[in-house]
Design a protein around this motif. Structure first.
Motif, short mmCIF file in Angstrom:
data_model
loop_
_atom_site.label_atom_id
_atom_site.label_comp_id
_atom_site.label_asym_id
_atom_site.label_seq_id
_atom_site.Cartn_x
_atom_site.Cartn_y
_atom_site.Cartn_z
N PHE A 93 -3.88 -3.43 13.07
CA PHE A 93 -4.42 -4.68 12.51
C PHE A 93 -5.12 -5.47 13.61
O PHE A 93 -4.66 -6.55 14.00
CB PHE A 93 -3.29 -5.52 11.92
N ARG A 135 4.03 -3.40 4.97
CA ARG A 135 2.94 -4.38 4.89
C ARG A 135 2.39 -4.40 3.48
O ARG A 135 1.97 -3.37 2.94
CB ARG A 135 1.81 -4.03 5.88
N GLN A 137 -0.53 -5.73 1.68
CA GLN A 137 -1.85 -6.29 1.97
C GLN A 137 -2.26 -7.36 0.97
O GLN A 137 -2.82 -8.39 1.36
CB GLN A 137 -2.92 -5.17 2.00
N MET A 140 -0.33 -10.38 1.66
CA MET A 140 -0.38 -10.71 3.08
C MET A 140 1.00 -10.97 3.67
O MET A 140 1.25 -11.98 4.32
CB MET A 140 -1.28 -11.94 3.31
N SER A 186 -1.92 -1.31 -2.07
CA SER A 186 -1.95 -2.14 -0.87
C SER A 186 -0.64 -2.14 -0.10
O SER A 186 -0.52 -2.80 0.92
CB SER A 186 -2.35 -3.57 -1.22
#
Length: 195
Positions: A93, A135, A137, A140, A186
């Motif tokens: 990231f 994670r 996405q 977030m 995600s």
């Protein structure tokens, strides 16, 4: 285990608890048993209900390891009191600053596995192991896995800033496989195990 340098823990006001200050170590033969034992020590240092920040800490020595009793207030103060950690997972990231949930999960991952441990990404829930970072996405948010129940298809996590406001440390939330994949494609798991 008491830290050698009491001043190093004064900023978290917990030296009297004889909690070991975490350190970055590379472990040659890493097992899930080792990771579980390390997680117990990390849970004692990064206590549930406290805050991974330097809010109100007059003499914080290391913003990575600073834990306080004062919440952040992102809606009014922004990120000025947030801790920052840019570790090995940051390569995945590069645009991230390393604050809040991502910084905390990255920090714990490096404390558990060492900064030189490889990072492998996948999306397969059946491969998730204790110590892996999750994670999401779409929302977030990042979390670190502290337990896996294959039969119930759940993981238990530690996380920071689940409310997106305070940088509160939390241990013990259970998340179902279904809830993770409700985020669609995600959801990504980051493992540091070599095998």
């Amino acid at each position: 285990i008491a830290p050698d340098d009491a001043a190093a823990t004064a900023y978290i006001s917990r030296a009297e608890l004889e909690v070991a200050v975490p350190s970055f170590e590379t472990v040659d033969e890493l097992t899930e048993t080792h990771v579980l034992l390390e997680l117990e020590q990390l849970a004692a240092y990064f206590e549930d209900g406290r805050y991974w920040n330097h809010a109100g800490a007059a003499d914080w020595l290391d913003p990575v390891l600073c834990v306080t009793d004062t919440p952040c207030a992102h809606s009014t103060a922004g990120e000025s009191t947030c801790n920052t950690y840019r570790g090995a997972l940051l390569a995945e990231f590069p645009d991230f600053s390393g604050i809040q949930c991502f910084g905390y999960a990255s920090l714990l991952s490096d404390l558990l596995f060492g900064v030189d441990a490889p990072v492998t990404a996948h999306t397969d829930f059946s491969r998730v192991r204790v110590g892996d970072m999750i994670r999401l996405q779409e929302s977030m948010h990042s979390m670190l896995v502290t337990a896996v129940d294959r039969e119930a298809e759940t993981v238990t996590v530690t996380e920071v800033n689940a409310d997106y406001e305070t940088c509160r440390i939390a241990w013990g939330r259970t998340v179902t496989r279904e809830a993770l994949y409700a985020n669609g494609d995600s959801v990504t798991f980051y493992t540091r195990y070599a095998d």
